[in-house]
Scaffold this motif. Sequence first.
Motif, short mmCIF file in Angstrom:
data_model
loop_
_atom_site.label_atom_id
_atom_site.label_comp_id
_atom_site.label_asym_id
_atom_site.label_seq_id
_atom_site.Cartn_x
_atom_site.Cartn_y
_atom_site.Cartn_z
N ARG A 73 0.85 -1.19 0.00
CA ARG A 73 0.00 0.00 0.00
C ARG A 73 0.89 1.24 0.00
N SER A 74 0.50 2.25 -0.75
CA SER A 74 1.21 3.54 -0.72
C SER A 74 0.22 4.66 -1.00
N PHE A 75 0.57 5.85 -0.52
CA PHE A 75 -0.27 7.03 -0.71
C PHE A 75 0.57 8.26 -0.44
N LEU A 76 0.06 9.41 -0.85
CA LEU A 76 0.75 10.69 -0.69
C LEU A 76 -0.05 11.56 0.25
N SER A 77 0.62 12.09 1.28
CA SER A 77 -0.07 12.97 2.23
C SER A 77 0.52 14.36 2.19
N PRO A 78 -0.34 15.39 2.18
CA PRO A 78 0.16 16.75 2.32
C PRO A 78 0.51 17.03 3.77
N PRO A 79 1.28 18.08 4.03
CA PRO A 79 1.58 18.44 5.42
C PRO A 79 0.31 18.80 6.18
N PRO A 80 0.30 18.68 7.50
CA PRO A 80 -0.86 19.10 8.29
C PRO A 80 -1.07 20.59 8.16
N SER A 81 -2.30 21.02 8.40
CA SER A 81 -2.62 22.44 8.28
C SER A 81 -1.86 23.24 9.32
N GLY A 82 -1.54 24.46 8.99
CA GLY A 82 -0.76 25.31 9.89
C GLY A 82 0.72 25.23 9.58
N GLU A 83 1.47 26.05 10.24
CA GLU A 83 2.91 26.13 10.01
C GLU A 83 3.63 24.98 10.70
N ILE A 84 4.58 24.34 10.00
CA ILE A 84 5.43 23.31 10.60
C ILE A 84 6.88 23.59 10.22
N GLU A 85 7.78 23.10 11.05
CA GLU A 85 9.20 23.21 10.76
C GLU A 85 9.55 22.31 9.57
N PRO A 86 10.62 22.65 8.81
CA PRO A 86 11.03 21.78 7.71
C PRO A 86 11.34 20.37 8.21
N LEU A 87 10.98 19.38 7.43
CA LEU A 87 11.22 17.99 7.81
C LEU A 87 12.68 17.61 7.66
N GLY A 88 13.07 16.56 8.39
CA GLY A 88 14.32 15.89 8.09
C GLY A 88 15.45 16.11 9.06
N SER A 89 15.20 16.62 10.27
CA SER A 89 16.30 16.80 11.22
C SER A 89 16.71 15.49 11.87
N SER A 90 15.81 14.50 11.87
CA SER A 90 16.14 13.20 12.46
C SER A 90 15.25 12.12 11.88
N VAL A 91 15.65 10.88 12.08
CA VAL A 91 14.85 9.72 11.70
C VAL A 91 14.85 8.76 12.88
N GLU A 92 13.71 8.10 13.12
CA GLU A 92 13.58 7.23 14.29
C GLU A 92 13.03 5.86 13.89
#
Length: 334
Positions: A223-242
């Motif tokens: 299964r795969s799909f594309l999600s937009p960012p949540p509404s409102g301002e967010i910090e740029p992605l990618g500072s860490s991975v868990e």
Amino acid sequence: MPVTDQCGLYEVVPAGFDLLHASPAELDRYGIPQKPDADTEPELLAFWTELVSAPFAAKQPVFADIDPPSTGGPLQSMLNWSGALISTPWPQQIVFAAAGWNVPDVRRPSASALGTHSDDPKSLLWVGLDGRNGVLPNISLPQIGTGHWPNRKPKHFAWWDWWHNTKPDEVPGKSETSPEPQAITLIDNLAMETGHKILAGLAVQVSGDVLYFIKNQSTGEFRSFLSPPPSGEIEPLGSSVEWVMERPTDPKSRDLFPLPDYDPVNFRYCVARAADGAIGSGRMMTLGDNALMIEMRESFADPERTVIVSRPELRQETKDGPVGITCTFQDPAV
């Protein structure tokens, strides 16, 4: 409008289609992450090759609410996460993350933790981006994985979320340390059983959207799909991975659920790509890159004490091969 109503669904991969030799445009059409470079990203390529190889049967995902609701989310003083994370040096950002694990059997623990729904243990396994400093405004955490609840039928399921914190002034009466609860979303048409092999990951797109993908390698269902960012301002992605074993939170009371007694979980393919942008040149990162280990703790009343209930350990998968991580349940009664 709920994020699930905005998710982009891809064309279904035709039966028998050769994804190993598909063009970049074909991979985009079917919601398959792009093929990693064989020379610079060998471990990512090994993950990708298994992901697209037989058995393989794709369907568009069907989403549903979790009943009863439960909330994933950021690290809270090591009370709800166990696993490992790696961070990338600025200005690079992690734009691709991979993971593999087997579905663990789960049971009620031998002792009930304080301040929890003691009769309802729950656990979530996932790979995600960011969320480490979740009490800060505008932090977000796209994540995908599997859930394992002893009291649920079926007790194993696939889920996803794009958790985010909001600015204090966006939520009247709330403070920086009081993120709004957000329930995770069930991927309702991806069945799994104890012992099945799971492959999952996230790929950040140039648009800022995220490609989520998950496969039950034991059945071939993808299964795969594309999600937009949540509404409102967010910090740029990618500072860490868990890569995390988590005990989730009850959205109403905000109490953590107790952690089930679970079979050891061996996270494989703990690899990521760090780049200057979603399409920029990058480098592969692994748990050999200064991994931060996270031990989960719970408090108990008899006798009153706080103990480690889930312990992570780095694992060399093969000689000179990739580094994985094993999360092991620690019986609080011992």
